[in-house]
Design an enzyme around this catalytic site. Sequence first.
Site, short mmCIF file in Angstrom:
data_model
loop_
_atom_site.label_atom_id
_atom_site.label_comp_id
_atom_site.label_asym_id
_atom_site.label_seq_id
_atom_site.Cartn_x
_atom_site.Cartn_y
_atom_site.Cartn_z
N SER A 1 -8.64 -2.09 -2.14
CA SER A 1 -9.62 -1.01 -2.12
C SER A 1 -10.29 -1.04 -3.22
O SER A 1 -11.29 -0.01 -3.14
CB SER A 1 -8.32 0.03 -2.73
N TYR B 1 -3.33 -0.18 7.61
CA TYR B 1 -4.07 -0.93 8.31
C TYR B 1 -4.24 -0.69 9.94
O TYR B 1 -3.56 0.05 9.70
CB TYR B 1 -4.09 -2.27 7.90
N ARG C 1 0.86 -0.64 -0.11
CA ARG C 1 -0.47 0.00 0.28
C ARG C 1 0.78 1.19 0.06
O ARG C 1 0.95 1.62 0.97
CB ARG C 1 -1.11 0.03 1.18
N ASP D 1 -4.14 -1.33 -6.48
CA ASP D 1 -4.29 -2.14 -4.90
C ASP D 1 -5.93 -2.49 -5.22
O ASP D 1 -6.98 -1.51 -5.64
CB ASP D 1 -5.00 -1.10 -4.47
N GLN E 1 -1.07 2.86 -5.88
CA GLN E 1 -2.60 2.69 -6.06
C GLN E 1 -3.31 2.15 -6.68
O GLN E 1 -4.17 1.36 -6.31
CB GLN E 1 -2.52 4.27 -5.52
#
Length: 376
Positions: A131, A226, A120, A128, A125
Amino acid sequence: MTIGILKESGSENRVAMLPLEIASIKKLGVEVIIEKKAGEKAFITDNDYNTCGSVVAERSEVIQKSDLLLSVNPPLSDEVSVFREGQVLCCSLNPVENREWLEKIRLQGVTLLALDIVPRTTRAQAMDILSSMATVSGYKAVLDAASMLPRFFPMFMSAAGTIKPAKVLILGAGVAGLQAIAVARKLGASVEVFDVRSAVKEEVKSLGGNFIGVEGAKEDASAGGYAVEQSDDFKRKQQELIQQRAIVADVVIATAQIPGKKAPVLLLKETVGSMKPGSVIIDLAASTGGNCELTQNGKTVVVNGVKILGKSDYPSDMPTDASKMFGSNIVNLLKIMINKEGKLFLNMEDDIIHGTTAVQNKEYVSQRVKQMLNIK
């Protein structure tokens, strides 16, 4: 190089890549072969795939001819022996739940790229999937809650009187939680949000939510954004606060999860017993035990008039857009793995590739996978 796309099994409706994304990767100089009817549940026909330049074939042929195989979930239905040494699989993994399968894949000499452990970082991004899929889950969870709730979400003022807005409590302000805030606010609900990470407070406020939290939460910069395990004293204070807010809420959307561990229990059965009859709980953490003590994964249970829906597979309920997002994430990952000659090159000096590789050359590679499985 040939990339193969496998059809998903069971109740999964998504497919790893749609025709538009296939057209993108073909520009990288690769061939694409896809299993027959792989996109059927996402409303994509074999002809659609033929039109974009891919070849449609039987599963055995796809596996045999592919250097790199793509799927949404691990292809558990196949005997591991059908995959050859040196072949590369790319899918979401859930290392803890599929530990035995992963060990067999390792011993077979297959390289596994686990899409759910992509680092992450800012650079990663666009790759991912957690997400992307959490966006779907947060959106659909609120819509389900609104349809199950025996009252309106927005405030109404009419000759018949004033209807107060529904009160929504969201547990966890990750991507799913933030999307849930946005949708609930658009529907006119009053939204409160709990999270142990103080860093998300401004994001919650910017979406119109009211952030609530307990002082003294433990945070870890190495956790990649997280949530991390909290102390027993913090958990006690946390449950007291959540109970206070839950008993006045009409809807609770529970999204809190800790990678590689059982989901934290935030809603005790005593709390549910104190909630208003007709209230709704949507538990997105159901597959890892649930944030609610009474959650049953894949089921709706009713306790004292409170409906509790345990559902972790919302992306499968929106297979077209979920598949598009999933495929776009894969395309962005492939762009850093395929060289100018159209060949697969896994550069282990690249932090994204190294972090995403669960096993290679019969060795565990990813540090996150090693930590999750307690491998030294």
